[in-house]
Write a protein that holds these residues in place. Structure first.
Motif, PDB file in Angstrom:
ATOM      1  N   GLY A  81       0.812  -1.208   0.000  1.00 56.95           N
ATOM      2  CA  GLY A  81       0.000   0.000   0.000  1.00 56.95           C
ATOM      3  C   GLY A  81       0.844   1.255   0.000  1.00 56.95           C
ATOM      4  O   GLY A  81       0.561   2.213  -0.734  1.00 56.95           O
ATOM      5  N   ILE A  85       1.677   4.736  -2.971  1.00 59.74           N
ATOM      6  CA  ILE A  85       1.309   6.117  -2.653  1.00 59.74           C
ATOM      7  C   ILE A  85       2.278   7.060  -3.363  1.00 59.74           C
ATOM      8  O   ILE A  85       3.472   7.068  -3.071  1.00 59.74           O
ATOM      9  N   PRO A 144      -8.186   0.240   1.277  1.00 53.40           N
ATOM     10  CA  PRO A 144      -7.907   1.062   0.096  1.00 53.40           C
ATOM     11  C   PRO A 144      -8.322   0.412  -1.213  1.00 53.40           C
ATOM     12  O   PRO A 144      -8.719   1.088  -2.154  1.00 53.40           O
ATOM     13  N   SER A 165      -8.647   8.328  -2.214  1.00 50.73           N
ATOM     14  CA  SER A 165      -7.694   7.236  -2.470  1.00 50.73           C
ATOM     15  C   SER A 165      -6.420   7.407  -1.652  1.00 50.73           C
ATOM     16  O   SER A 165      -5.896   6.438  -1.095  1.00 50.73           O
ATOM     17  N   LEU A 169      -5.170   4.832   1.390  1.00 51.39           N
ATOM     18  CA  LEU A 169      -3.893   4.125   1.314  1.00 51.39           C
ATOM     19  C   LEU A 169      -3.042   4.350   2.564  1.00 51.39           C
ATOM     20  O   LEU A 169      -2.441   3.417   3.096  1.00 51.39           O
TER      21      LEU A 169
END
Length: 420
Positions: A81, A85, A144, A165, A169
């Motif tokens: 995750g 990003i 997420p 979003s 995350l």
């Protein structure tokens, strides 16, 4: 049953359920997987009652989920995750995302923990305040994958989409790290019978400070090593990132610092430095694709685990009642954790109408809270935490998941209130 047996079972049913959902049910993946896993668990329970000698639930209850969840699932999911990003993509939404992720989780944890503590007292259920805070932190984690897939089906503004979003995350990593640090506080302070501000502060400093330094170290080392490898050697780059997560987790556990924070920071550093112009060759496209696939696959496994959790939770009416009360507490705390930061930030920046409503209702709970609750080995109050987590997550997936589309359409039609 070994770790590999559990992983193999979860992968098998994940693949089977994804196939059935994709070609027959055609529901959002999180909802379809949860429904099928719950149905399978119900059939297993009925079969166990009819044929006690083949009661699978008894074998599952004897298994220590901490080993597979902490050593494999959580670290890998948090790294995946964090790797995806992209701070540059967030642009001017980076500050709101960071504020909502960090301060929002703190507000949510305190609100849920405090209200649940009073709820436990009213229901005569024994759960320490720090145990309530552990539940508050882990249940503050949103999914997420489910959120991102949902918002892609609706035409939201770019700013709101980036907020949703990005916050989803980063939120999971912050919440899970906080939950596990609170677990250490409970084990080292409460169990020893000497809770003190100094002792709690030292645990936070050790876990978070040590995890921060170690995460930066491993992230930087990983970036430097990947920078010297040709992107055509995708298999080498993937193996290095896998080793980075596993070695980082091992060293963190050895030094008694937060291995989850190490995974998050390593992913953030490798992912973002690898996207810089002067580091184009650092991280190849296939690495990002591999870890995105890894995140989605593990998320599917965790949704299957939500269904199988029915086999391990205690069937106590007061525990389930507490779980249903907790649903309203969690929804209120989520709204509060979004409302306060956005109202404060709206003094010097504008927000789209309906931001608070969409962010609040779009916070779908997924497999991470379930994984953390099941990994609380030898933790007093684990049964009530597991039960409440199970009830909240299932209701979130089914109720919020099925109605989120309507909230998105209300936002698109301009029927939601202005947030700032």
């Amino acid at each position: 049953m070994t770790v590999l047996d559990i992983i193999a079972i979860l992968i098998f049913f994940s693949g089977l359920f994804i196939f059935i959902n994709t070609f027959y049910l055609k529901l959002p993946s999180s909802i379809g997987l949860t429904i099928m896993a719950l149905s399978l668990s119900l059939l297993v329970l009925i079969f166990g009652l009819l044929f006690p000698q083949f009661h699978l639930a008894e074998h599952v209850k004897q298994y220590d989920f901490e080993e597979v969840l902490c050593q494999f699932v959580l670290s890998f999911m948090l790294f995946a995750g964090a790797l995806n990003i992209d701070f540059k993509k967030l642009g001017n939404q980076l500050i709101p995302v960071l504020v909502l992720s960090f301060f929002g989780v703190l507000i949510s944890t305190l609100a849920i923990g405090t209200l649940v503590y009073f709820l436990m007292d009213l229901m005569n259920i024994d759960l320490h305040y720090i145990g309530c805070l552990v539940f508050g932190a882990l249940i503050s984690s949103t999914d997420p994958v489910a959120v991102t897939k949902t918002i892609r089906n609706h035409r939201l503004s770019t700013e709101l989409e980036n907020k949703i979003s990005g916050e989803a995350l980063l939120n999971g990593g912050v919440a899970i790290v906080l939950a596990l640090v609170l677990v250490n506080v409970y084990k080292e302070e409460v169990v020893m019978g000497s809770v003190s501000i100094g002792g709690v502060s030292w645990i936070f400093l050790r876990d978070l400070g040590g995890g921060l330094l170690l995460g930066i170290f491993f992230g930087w080392i990983g970036y430097k090593v990947l920078k010297y490898i040709d992107n055509d050697d995708a298999q080498v780059e993937v193996l290095i990132t896998l080793a980075l997560v596993m070695v980082g987790s091992f060293v963190a556990d050895f030094l008694s610092v937060s291995s989850m924070l190490v995974a998050v920071l390593s992913g953030l550093i490798v992912g973002n430095l690898g996207r810089e112009k002067d580091g184009e060759s650092a991280v190849g496209t296939y690495v990002y694709k591999f870890w995105q696939l890894m995140e989605e696959s593990l998320a599917a496994m965790l949704f299957v685990l939500i269904g199988f959790e029915m086999l391990v939770i205690p069937l106590r009416l007061n525990y389930f009642a507490a779980g249903f009360f907790a649903i309203n507490i969690v929804l209120f705390a989520r709204w509060l954790s979004v409302f306060i930061p956005i109202r404060l930030m709206s003094m010097n920046r504008s927000f789209d109408g309906g931001t608070i409503s969409v962010l609040s209702w779009g916070a779908l709970r997924g497999g991470l809270p379930v994984a953390v609750s099941l990994s609380l080995f030898d933790f007093k109050g684990q049964e009530i935490i597991v039960t409440m987590t199970y009830v909240v997550v299932v209701c979130s997936v089914l109720y919020q998941g099925l109605t989120l589309g309507k909230v998105m359409r209300l936002y698109q039609n301009g029927h939601l209130e202005k947030a700032g």
